[in-house]
Structure formats: structure tokens, C-alpha cells
Scaffold this motif. Structure first.
Motif, PDB file in Angstrom:
ATOM      1  N   ARG A  29       0.832  -1.205   0.000  1.00 28.87           N
ATOM      2  CA  ARG A  29       0.000   0.000   0.000  1.00 28.87           C
ATOM      3  C   ARG A  29       0.868   1.257   0.000  1.00 28.87           C
ATOM      4  O   ARG A  29       0.595   2.214  -0.729  1.00 28.87           O
ATOM      5  CB  ARG A  29      -0.925  -0.012   1.215  1.00 28.87           C
ATOM      6  N   ILE A  33       1.161   4.245  -2.878  1.00 25.79           N
ATOM      7  CA  ILE A  33       1.029   5.675  -2.582  1.00 25.79           C
ATOM      8  C   ILE A  33       2.217   6.460  -3.145  1.00 25.79           C
ATOM      9  O   ILE A  33       2.053   7.529  -3.745  1.00 25.79           O
ATOM     10  CB  ILE A  33       0.893   5.889  -1.060  1.00 25.79           C
ATOM     11  N   GLU A  37       2.531   9.300  -6.689  1.00 28.02           N
ATOM     12  CA  GLU A  37       3.053  10.661  -6.748  1.00 28.02           C
ATOM     13  C   GLU A  37       3.600  10.990  -8.136  1.00 28.02           C
ATOM     14  O   GLU A  37       3.692  12.158  -8.510  1.00 28.02           O
ATOM     15  CB  GLU A  37       4.166  10.846  -5.707  1.00 28.02           C
TER      16      GLU A  37
END
Length: 235
Positions: A29, A33, A37
Motif C-alpha cells: 500500500r 502511494i 506521486e
């Protein structure tokens, strides 16, 4: 890495990996994330060491618009990845081989989890340079694997082995496994890991994950490559 061609090791890989790596689902996870970006909603991600398919499956479920290329030297592990992905296999190209066998184009992001600790520093540097070459300017790389100072390897590997054991107590078989890993894994220290990423041409190197003997970093291909950095990108 011949272990990952053994049928029994392949069949048990997903269960054993999740037992041995602290917070593996959380690691996936966090990696997603960090990739997000850099990777747009319809972007493409290169996953090196993709056998088994756990991280590919996690990324594909989290981002239905992403496409992937997964590279691994073990054909049986790639077949396991295909099974794990199910319907999402249509969004993934699986390639048997090493970084040199990955398509030479600019991906939006890349991940290499639980893989680089198998490589000696020179091979690791070349692999990181190969990843850099396959990232667009500003693209993010996420890596995670065993990392410890050589003099501390037994201490940290015993701690990780205790985590993977049922009761946190090591038996003779566990100790033998620790000894083999300490002898065969060319793991290096946090400081040397960061230095290798920078030597490969990456910038903004940051530690984001630390769990017993495991460490993870996020780094970025620079937006602009100066004259002195061009050789790194060219390999």
C-alpha cells in the motif's frame, strides 16, 4: 535465485513471503502511494522481480487505469503471478528475464521489492542504472529488501526469523536457515544502499520503510540530467 524455480518453493511462496515480511500488505500500500506521486491515472509501471504477483495484484486493484510490465527471471514465478492477477492479467505484460530484458522506454514509475538483496553491489548498481534508464524524468522508483551492516547481519536475520516463527523462538532449523542467508545474501547497510541509488543517478533518496532486517527507499529520476550525470543514464 534457483529456489524460485523449485515447484514446492513456488507453490508456498505467497504464504511464506507474507509470514516473513513484516507488514507486507502495508508495504504494498505504501509503495502504491509513493508510485502514485509520479504515475498518472492511466500511467505505466515497471515491476522488477514481479514473480508471484502479489505487488502487481495490489497495484492493479488500487489503480484500475494503470498498465504494467512485470519482469522476473523465473518462469514458474511468472506463471504464479498470472494466476494471482486473474482478470487483471490483461493489463500486465510479463517478461522472463532481468532488467536488461525489460522494454527500453520511459515508464511513469518502477518498483523492485524483495529482489535487490540477491545481487552483489556491482550487479545491483547496474540494475539500478537499468531502472533509471527506463524511467521518465521525474519518475519514481520504490525498492525494499533486506538491508543491514555486514557485522550485524546475524542479529538482524535472527530477529526476522523469530518474527516468521510461530512462537518467536528459533529452533535448529531456523538457525540453520539464518546461517545460510547470512552467508549467501549480499545485503548491505542503509548508508551504502542510499549511496548506490545516488551513484546510479537517482535523487531525492528517502527511507520510507523499516521493519527488522528489511528497509525500503523511494527515489526519483532527475527532471534534468547535467553533463556529468549523462553517463549514469547511458549506463
Amino acid at each position: 535465485m534457483s529456489t524460485f524455480k523449485d515447484p514446492s518453493a513456488v507453490s508456498s511462496y505467497q504464504q511464506t513471503a507474507q509470514a516473513k515480511v513484516p507488514g507486507m500488505a502495508a508495504l504494498h500500500r505504501m509503495t502504491h502511494i509513493l508510485l502514485a506521486e509520479s504515475v498518472p491515472p492511466t500511467g505505466e509501471v515497471l515491476v522488477l522481480g514481479a514473480g508471484g504477483g502479489l505487488e502487481l495484484d495490489a497495484f492493479a486493484k488500487a489503480q484500475p487505469g494503470w498498465r504494467f510490465v512485470g519482469v522476473d527471471p523465473s518462469l514458474p514465478m511468472l506463471e504464479l503471478a498470472r494466476e494471482t492477477l486473474g482478470a487483471n492479467t490483461s493489463r500486465v505484460v510479463l517478461v522472463e528475464g532481468l532488467i536488461e530484458d525489460a522494454p527500453m522506454r520511459e515508464f511513469d514509475g518502477a518498483a523492485c521489492l524483495l529482489t535487490l538483496h540477491f545481487l552483489d553491489p556491482d550487479t545491483r548498481l547496474q540494475t539500478l542504472r537499468g531502472l533509471l534508464q527506463r524511467l521518465r524524468p521525474g519518475g519514481v522508483l520504490v525498492i525494499a529488501h533486506h538491508s543491514y551492516a555486514p557485522e550485524a547481519r546475524l542479529r538482524w536475520l535472527r530477529r526476522s526469523a523469530a518474527f516468521a516463527s510461530i512462537d518467536g523462538v528459533l529452533d535448529e532449523r531456523d538457525e540453520a536457515s539464518v546461517a545460510v542467508m547470512a552467508d549467501k545474501l549480499p545485503a548491505i547497510s542503509e548508508e551504502d544502499e542510499a549511496a548506490l541509488l545516488e551513484a546510479a543517478g537517482f535523487t531525492e533518496v528517502e527511507l520510507f520503510y523499516a521493519a527488522l532486517s528489511f528497509r525500503g527507499w523511494v527515489a526519483r529520476r532527475p527532471l534534468f540530467i547535467g553533463p556529468g550525470e549523462a553517463d549514469k543514464v547511458q549506463g
